[in-house]
Enzyme design. Structure first.
Site, short mmCIF file in Angstrom:
data_model
loop_
_atom_site.label_atom_id
_atom_site.label_comp_id
_atom_site.label_asym_id
_atom_site.label_seq_id
_atom_site.Cartn_x
_atom_site.Cartn_y
_atom_site.Cartn_z
N TYR A 171 0.83 -1.21 0.00
CA TYR A 171 0.00 0.00 0.00
C TYR A 171 0.87 1.26 0.00
CZ TYR A 171 -3.50 3.33 1.81
OH TYR A 171 -4.33 4.41 2.00
N LYS A 175 0.98 4.08 -2.92
CA LYS A 175 0.60 5.47 -2.63
C LYS A 175 1.75 6.43 -2.90
CE LYS A 175 -3.71 5.10 -1.40
NZ LYS A 175 -4.76 5.61 -2.33
#
Length: 303
Positions: A171, A175
């Site tokens: 993640y 991001k």
């Protein structure tokens, strides 16, 4: 409401719940026509249902606004193309794209499977790239055809992408990649009248309620709900409006009533020998430079 987006056509991905839902409702309240995209998957990306997207679109219409649902997978070329086509075919134009869709597959690195890595990269990073690519192609064609545009893109990064987050290597990497994509898109698309920015929001959603259960609990009745997703949406609406002219290539952190301009990598202390270093010399130089540099913020999950 101010009508800051009156007449604009706005696409929001992952708009069936959480932040995306809040953004869609906020845009509609400011006069925008909204395309509500959502696959209706679980927090880990499993399953799927058209119910959440349809429910948000129905809620907007019931409130006197204008909206349509889109159930395509925006991490595919076909789904991203149909997303842009839905806006143009239904409402005659596209003004703003808000990339928000995502889910989690949290694991420590030694336990992180390749499938979990690929799935999170696909929905977050590819799921930003493809809608952006197809929207940009539409706006470029408009600009080359002589049409004026005040197009806007709002991407969704995270504090995990800025600082890292223990147990979220996939993640955090995705991001961080979104920030890089935002900077490139802002530079490349400026000539077509397109502004591209990113937010790093903090709010109570399905993706955060377990990780931050203590700090993201709902407040007592009558108190300010600091972690409501609706607190992030005003900034997103402004960035998606014509009023934000001249603001592009920026990253904003948004949480509760706080907005912060995030300042990323920039040159810090430097040493230049004017010739090749030996390994020992390089190490000595680095240690000296680190005494002059700012101490980095800790990774989320570290104390």
């Amino acid at each position: 409401m101010t009508g800051i987006c009156e007449g604009r056509v706005v696409v929001v991905t992952g708009a069936g719940r959480g932040l995306g839902r809040a953004h869609a409702l906020a845009f509609a309240a400011e006069g925008a026509k909204v395309v509500v995209n959502d696959l209706g998957v679980g927090v880990d990306g499993a399953g799927g249902s058209g119910g959440p997207a349809r429910a948000v679109a129905d809620e907007i219409v019931a409130g006197g606004g204008t909206a349509v649902s889109h159930l395509g997978d925006i991490a595919t070329a076909e789904g991203a193309a149909s997303l842009v086509a839905t806006a143009v075919d239904t409402f005659g134009r596209l003004d703003t794209l808000v990339n928000n869709a995502g889910f989690l597959r949290d694991r420590m690195l030694v336990n992180l499977g390749e499938d979990d890595w690929d799935a999170v990269m696909r929905v977050h990073l590819k799921g930003h790239f493809l809608p952006l690519k197809h929207a940009a192609a539409h706006w470029r064609a408009e600009a080359k055809g002589g049409g004026g545009t005040a197009a806007r893109v709002v991407n969704t990064s995270s504090g995990a992408g800025l600082l890292g987050s223990v147990g979220q290597g996939n993640y955090a990497a995705a991001k961080a990649g979104i920030i890089g994509l935002t900077l490139v898109a802002a530079a490349e698309l400026a000539r077509y009248g397109v502004q591209v920015n990113a937010i790093a929001p903090a709010a109570r959603t399905r993706m955060t309620e377990q990780t931050f259960a203590e700090t993201m609990a709902a407040p007592a009745p009558g108190e300010f709900d600091a972690m409501s997703p609706s607190n992030v949406s005003p900034l997103v609406v402004w960035l998606g409006s014509a009023d934000c002219a001249g603001v592009s290539g920026r990253v904003f952190e948004a949480e509760a009533g706080r907005i912060t301009v995030m300042e990323g990598w920039r040159p810090g202390p430097t040493a230049d020998k004017g010739a090749r270093w030996t390994p020992v010399e390089a190490g000595g130089a680095v240690r000296k430079l680190l005494t002059e540099a700012e101490v980095p913020h800790p990774v989320y999950g570290m104390r």
